[in-house]
Structure formats: structure tokens, C-alpha cells
Scaffold this motif. Structure first.
Motif, PDB file in Angstrom:
ATOM      1  N   ASP A 102       4.213  -8.220   5.603  1.00 13.66           N
ATOM      2  CA  ASP A 102       5.099  -7.072   5.365  1.00 13.66           C
ATOM      3  C   ASP A 102       6.554  -7.430   5.673  1.00 13.66           C
ATOM      4  O   ASP A 102       7.477  -6.988   4.985  1.00 13.66           O
ATOM      5  CB  ASP A 102       4.643  -5.854   6.182  1.00 13.66           C
ATOM      6  CG  ASP A 102       4.518  -6.146   7.667  1.00 13.66           C
ATOM      7  OD1 ASP A 102       4.337  -7.328   8.040  1.00 13.66           O
ATOM      8  OD2 ASP A 102       4.607  -5.210   8.478  1.00 13.66           O
ATOM      9  N   GLN A 158       4.820   0.142  -0.701  1.00 18.13           N
ATOM     10  CA  GLN A 158       4.294   1.321   0.017  1.00 18.13           C
ATOM     11  C   GLN A 158       2.838   1.583  -0.348  1.00 18.13           C
ATOM     12  O   GLN A 158       2.014   1.866   0.513  1.00 18.13           O
ATOM     13  CB  GLN A 158       5.116   2.559  -0.340  1.00 18.13           C
ATOM     14  CG  GLN A 158       6.309   2.741   0.563  1.00 18.13           C
ATOM     15  CD  GLN A 158       7.180   3.908   0.117  1.00 18.13           C
ATOM     16  OE1 GLN A 158       6.984   4.483  -0.933  1.00 18.13           O
ATOM     17  NE2 GLN A 158       8.160   4.221   0.936  1.00 18.13           N
ATOM     18  N   LEU A 161       0.543  -0.903   1.295  1.00 15.75           N
ATOM     19  CA  LEU A 161       0.369  -0.615   2.727  1.00 15.75           C
ATOM     20  C   LEU A 161      -0.549   0.579   2.931  1.00 15.75           C
ATOM     21  O   LEU A 161      -1.448   0.555   3.768  1.00 15.75           O
ATOM     22  CB  LEU A 161       1.726  -0.363   3.386  1.00 15.75           C
ATOM     23  CG  LEU A 161       2.662  -1.569   3.535  1.00 15.75           C
ATOM     24  CD1 LEU A 161       4.003  -1.137   4.120  1.00 15.75           C
ATOM     25  CD2 LEU A 161       2.062  -2.655   4.430  1.00 15.75           C
ATOM     26  N   GLU A 162      -0.282   1.635   2.138  1.00 14.98           N
ATOM     27  CA  GLU A 162      -1.095   2.848   2.293  1.00 14.98           C
ATOM     28  C   GLU A 162      -2.581   2.572   2.040  1.00 14.98           C
ATOM     29  O   GLU A 162      -3.444   3.086   2.740  1.00 14.98           O
ATOM     30  CB  GLU A 162      -0.615   3.929   1.312  1.00 14.98           C
ATOM     31  CG  GLU A 162       0.463   4.820   1.911  1.00 14.98           C
ATOM     32  CD  GLU A 162       1.300   5.489   0.835  1.00 14.98           C
ATOM     33  OE1 GLU A 162       0.778   5.719  -0.269  1.00 14.98           O
ATOM     34  OE2 GLU A 162       2.491   5.736   1.113  1.00 14.98           O
ATOM     35  N   ASP A 309       8.212   3.356   5.523  1.00 10.83           N
ATOM     36  CA  ASP A 309       7.458   3.200   4.278  1.00 10.83           C
ATOM     37  C   ASP A 309       5.990   3.524   4.530  1.00 10.83           C
ATOM     38  O   ASP A 309       5.323   4.164   3.746  1.00 10.83           O
ATOM     39  CB  ASP A 309       7.545   1.750   3.781  1.00 10.83           C
ATOM     40  CG  ASP A 309       8.938   1.437   3.270  1.00 10.83           C
ATOM     41  OD1 ASP A 309       9.592   2.370   2.789  1.00 10.83           O
ATOM     42  OD2 ASP A 309       9.354   0.269   3.383  1.00 10.83           O
ATOM     43  N   LYS A 310       5.503   3.017   5.673  1.00  8.96           N
ATOM     44  CA  LYS A 310       4.092   3.245   5.998  1.00  8.96           C
ATOM     45  C   LYS A 310       4.022   3.951   7.345  1.00  8.96           C
ATOM     46  O   LYS A 310       4.614   3.468   8.314  1.00  8.96           O
ATOM     47  CB  LYS A 310       3.379   1.900   6.099  1.00  8.96           C
ATOM     48  CG  LYS A 310       1.898   2.054   6.328  1.00  8.96           C
ATOM     49  CD  LYS A 310       1.236   0.805   6.847  1.00  8.96           C
ATOM     50  CE  LYS A 310      -0.223   1.072   7.136  1.00  8.96           C
ATOM     51  NZ  LYS A 310      -0.832   0.037   7.945  1.00  8.96           N
TER      52      LYS A 310
END
Ligand code: GAP
Length: 516
Positions: A102, A158, A161-162, A309-310
Motif C-alpha cells: 500500500d 481503495q 483495500l476494501e 482511503d481504507k
């Protein structure tokens, strides 16, 4: 000066002047672990006091605690850290270096943002006074192209990550052509998850049952004490519990000096509120904490707010206060709306009621929590980065001298006053010590009689001492001394009886607290 050079200079300066040393340097050091030296420890204590006084002393509904580093292992199961406190790591097969996937992507995005800044700078030079940034960035074709790249990358990042999609993270790295800074190659392994908690054994019996963790955040020590503090302190919602203490993380990428360490300190506050009111308090604490940083008096352009973002597994909103370190804008403090996640989890795992009876509503509920969490070491680094200044000084004979000065806000400076006899004889040292003894009750002071007065001033500049008091032969007759101010090097003749008043006014923590 290039930012990279500035950073190297700051690191060298902190070592040379007793601020920060590599841990276990005698044994060639230990990665990402640092010791604070004689001035570093003072600055750290002063930052802690500033935070504690701003958060606890100045707020009647916030109290402070000091919980243990070791906690029952189930705490970390309940909090989600055992299962979810992971970083996605990736290795470069050629350099054998390990990175956070990341972070590689975030750095790529920052690189594109810097390209926009370059275009803006060029245009600013071309158009001069008539330059309008807002119009330029919303119409210039190249800037728009870069912005689109950032937006597309952010959306994809994003989503990955989600969904915890490690394959997609790797694909982004490949598609963006991200190379290893050491080998320059794109020869990457797959992305894997890595838990950041340090585990150890309690007592003499090994095995799973006795595995305990070094806390990765101080916050859980607050959550597990919520009931005790609320009851014994007769606290009524909304109220806060604050704590300063060590935290430990087995960071994969431990670079950038004290920015990312394996052992560090946090200053955290959990604010317990009624369910449904958390967003109001989230906005409130964002503003309060921003002011705390601004009160230090450095350029406000150095700080920016950045929404996550996360979201962490416990949060429904999160914003970072970022600071422009010499290596770019990075997180300095996190403000999180943690919902009722932690208290509910502890209620479930402990089997005990962790609730609040609200007299006004005549009902019980698990409070919601808004957290402010700032790294002590990162605050330290932000202050040093702002304070470190190199200046050219024109001397009386026309030659140019250079000084390095740490313009640390006076209330936080490690040494507040240096008292110096002009010469080491004629009763001047005795007079200087007399003054020192008076000032020592309230301030951390130094006595210095070695070398020329110019050299002594430079030494004090280098450690950031805001005031130097010089005793000369006239002082014995007229009870006056010269006080020299660090930032502009101006000097004033003042009565010995007034020094304490002059110094105390400028170094008092009140000067910062009044700005909040
Ligand atoms: N309780 C919430 C929490 O721990 P975080 O964003 O992971 O949130 C909060 O950490 C702050 O702690 C960060 O904003 C940063 O200032 C500091 N911090 C986190 N990891 C760090 C590390 N490895 N070295 C130094 N400071 C760190």
C-alpha cells in the motif's frame, strides 16, 4: 536546500547534539529503534506536557490514566488485532528488500501529485502576479491528465483495500510500473498479509495459552478501563480518557528515522459519546487537534487534512492530520470515529456489561467513541523539521559566518536559559551561578563558561536554547546583564531582578495553551 539533504542534516544534527541516538549503537544498532539523548528526552517530556495539559488539564470532562503495556491476550482477540492488524507486504526478488504494497502505491500517487505541483510552479513563474491557481489546475490539459491518473489510481486502490484483494494490489504495482528503489527492477513476489504485533510468553510455561502481546496501540488500555474510570470518576457522557505510553509494532518497512519505529510512543484520547452524536464530536476533535498543532506557530501550509482511503476495522470515519516532513506529506495524527466497536467487542468477549446509563434519556447503551491519536515521536520530528534552520550571518568585519539554530517554540525548548560569565574570573562565575540558582527552580538551565562567548552562543543555538544571559564586569556594579534572544540574535541590557519575569513569560506553557 534539497529536502533529502535537509533530512540527512537533521538526522546528523540530532546525533551530534544529544537529541537522538541509534539504539544499541555499541553493537551496530537495532533496526528502527532509537534512544533519546539528554536534550531529546527533555523535548519529548515538554511535548508530552503540552499535550497532557491541553487535553486533560484544560478539559474538565477529560481524565488521564496510565495503563500497563501487557494485557490479557483476549483483549487483542476482541479488538480484532490478532486477526486483522496486518500490513500487505511484497518483496523484490532481486534486491531481497521488503516493502508495504500500500505504501508503494501511495508513493506512486504522491509522485504524480508532485508533477502537478511542478506544472503549477512553472506556470506561476510564467504568468507572475496574474496567476490564478484554481483556474490553471481546472483547465490545463497536462494537469487534468495527471489528476485523472490520480483519481483512477485512487479508485482502484481503495477498492482493492476494501475487498482485501491482494492480487489486485500486486497488479496495480505492475500496471503502474513501480520499481524497487534499490534494484530498479519490477521483479515482485505476490502480496501477503503480515501481522504487526510482537508476541512473547508470560511466565515460564510456553504454549498458546500463555502468549501475550506488546500493545500495538495504547487505546485498548483505555477501553478496558472505561467502566472503572467512569464509575470512580463519576464521569458523565460526553467524557474522555487520555493516555500517553509506549506502543510496539513489527513494522515491515522501518525507514525514515523516527517516523516509523518498532517501539514508539502515542498520545491518545478516547472520547465517549451518545450513539448518533459521534459525527458532531468527530468534527469537533478534528478542529481542536488541528489548532493544537497550529499553536506551535509554524507555517500552517505544512499541515493538511487527509481522509482515509481504507477505514480501519473499527472505524466509520477517519481523518489524518498530515505534516510535510522532509520526505513528503505523511500522517502525524489520526482522528477516528470508532463507533461502539471496541466496547461492544469487550462486552461480548468478557461476558460483562460495558455500558452507560444515561439519566437524561433514561436508557443504557454502549457509548460511541471518537479517538484522537498522535505519535509523540512524529510530533518530535515535525517540530525538529520546522525548527532546523541554517543562517548566514554578516559579521562586523564583513565576513560571513554560518549558524545552525533550532527554533523550537520556547515552552518546549529542552534548555530554557544558558547563564554565562564573560570570563572565568573576577567574581563573574560566582555572580552567574547566583542567577542560575534562582532560575533553576522553574526552568531547565545550563551554566557554560568554556570557550569564547561567540562559540557558546552557537552551541546554545544548535540545541535551541531561547535565552542566553551573560554576566560581565559591569554586572557586578550595576546589577545588569545582557540577555540574548536566539531567533533574531538581538541583545538587551536588563536588570538581574527582571530576568526571571522575562524568561518565565516567554517559556510558560500558558503561551501555547492560550492559543487553543
Ligand atoms: N489507536 C489508533 C492508532 O493506533 P494509528 O493511525 O495506527 O492509530 C496513531 O496510529 C499514530 O501513532 C499515528 O498517527 C502516528 O503518529 C503514530 N504511529 C503509528 N505507528 C507508528 C510507528 N511505527 N512509529 C512511530 N509512530 C507511529
Amino acid at each position: 536546500m534539497a529536502q533529502e539533504d535537509l533530512f540527512k542534516k537533521i538526522i546528523a544534527h540530532t546525533k551530534e547534539y544529544g537529541y537522538i541516538f541509534q539504539s544499541s549503537e555499541l553493537y551496530d544498532g537495532l533496526g528502527a529503534v532509537y534512544d533519546y539523548g539528554q536534550y531529546g528526552a527533555e523535548l519529548k517530556n515538554n511535548i508530552k506536557n503540552y499535550w497532557w495539559q491541553a487535553m486533560v488539564q484544560m478539559n474538565e470532562n477529560i481524565v488521564g490514566i496510565d495503563s500497563a503495556i501487557f494485557m490479557h491476550p483476549t483483549v487483542w482477540k476482541a479488538s480484532g488485532h490478532v486477526d486483522a492488524f496486518n500490513d500487505p507486504l511484497i518483496d523484490n526478488k532481486d534486491s531481497k528488500k521488503r516493502y508495504r504494497a500500500d505504501v508503494l502505491i501511495e508513493e506512486q500517487r504522491e509522485k504524480i501529485r508532485l508533477k502537478i505541483e511542478k506544472e503549477v510552479e512553472k506556470a506561476e513563474k510564467r504568468f507572475g502576479e496574474s496567476f490564478d491557481r484554481a483556474t490553471f489546475v481546472s483547465t490545463n490539459a497536462r494537469v487534468l491528465e495527471y489528476q485523472k491518473k490520480i483519481d483512477d489510481l485512487t479508485t482502484r486502490f481503495q477498492k482493492a483495500l476494501e475487498n482485501n484483494d491482494l492480487e489486485e494490489l500486486k497488479q496495480i504495482i505492475l500496471d503502474e510500473g513501480i520499481v524497487c528503489p534499490i534494484s530498479g527492477s519490477k521483479n515482485w513476489t505476490d502480496v501477503r498479509q503480515f501481522n504487526l504485533m510482537f508476541a512473547t510468553e508470560l511466565g515460564s510455561v510456553a504454549g498458546d495459552a500463555s502468549t501475550i502481546y506488546l500493545r500495538p496501540e495504547t487505546a485498548q488500555g483505555i477501553f478496558v478501563n472505561y467502566l472503572s474510570v467512569q464509575k470512580t470518576g463519576r464521569m458523565r457522557i460526553p467524557f474522555g480518557i487520555a493516555q500517553i505510553g509506549k506502543a510496539f509494532r513489527n513494522e515491515i518497512v522501518a525507514r525514515q528515522f523516527i517516523f516509523r519505529m518498532r517501539e514508539f510512543e502515542q498520545m491518545e484520547m478516547q472520547f465517549f459519546v451518545r450513539p448518533g452524536e459521534e459525527m458532531k464530536w468527530f468534527e469537533h476533535w478534528k478542529e481542536v487537534r488541528r489548532k493544537w498543532h497550529f499553536a506551535l506557530g509554524f507555517s500552517q501550509d505544512k499541515y493538511r487534512m487527509h481522509d482515509h482511503d481504507k477505514l480501519a476495522h473499527y472505524a466509520n470515519a477517519a481523518t489524518d492530520i498530515e505534516f510535510e516532513f522532509p520526505f513528503g506529506f505523511k500522517e502525524l495524527e489520526g482522528i477516528h470515529s470508532r463507533t461502539d466497536f471496541d466496547l461492544s467487542q469487550h462486552q461480548e468477549f468478557s461476558g460483562k456489561k460495558v455500558q452507560y446509563f444515561d439519566n437524561e434519556l433514561n436508557e443504557s447503551y454502549v457509548p460511541y467513541v471518537v479517538e484522537t491519536s498522535v505519535g509523540l515521536d512524529r510530533t518530535f520530528l515535525s517540530i525538529l523539521s520546522n525548527a532546523y534552520t541554517e543562517e548566514n550571518i554578516l559579521k562586523e568585519d564583513g565576513s560571513v559566518d554560518q549558524r545552525v539554530v533550532l527554533k523550537i517554540p520556547a515552552p518546549l525548548a529542552p534548555v530554557k536559559v544558558a547563564v554565562m560569565p564573560l570570563v572565568k574570573k573576577d567574581g563573574l562565575p560566582e555572580k552567574a551561578r547566583e542567577i542560575l540558582q534562582k532560575l533553576q527552580f522553574e526552568n531547565n538551565c545550563q551554566y557554560d563558561e568554556k570557550d569564547s562567548i561567540g562559540k557558546r552562543y552557537r552551541r546554545q543555538d544548535a540545541i535551541g536554547t531561547p535565552f542566553c544571559v551573560t554576566v560581565d564586569h559591569d554586572s557586578l556594579k550595576d546589577n545588569m546583564v545582557t540577555i540574548r534572544y536566539r531567533d533574531d540574535m538581538s541583545q538587551e541590557r536588563v536588570s538581574i531582578d527582571d530576568i526571571e519575569k522575562i524568561v518565565t513569560r516567554k517559556v510558560s506553557m500558558r503561551r501555547l495553551l492560550e492559543k487553543l
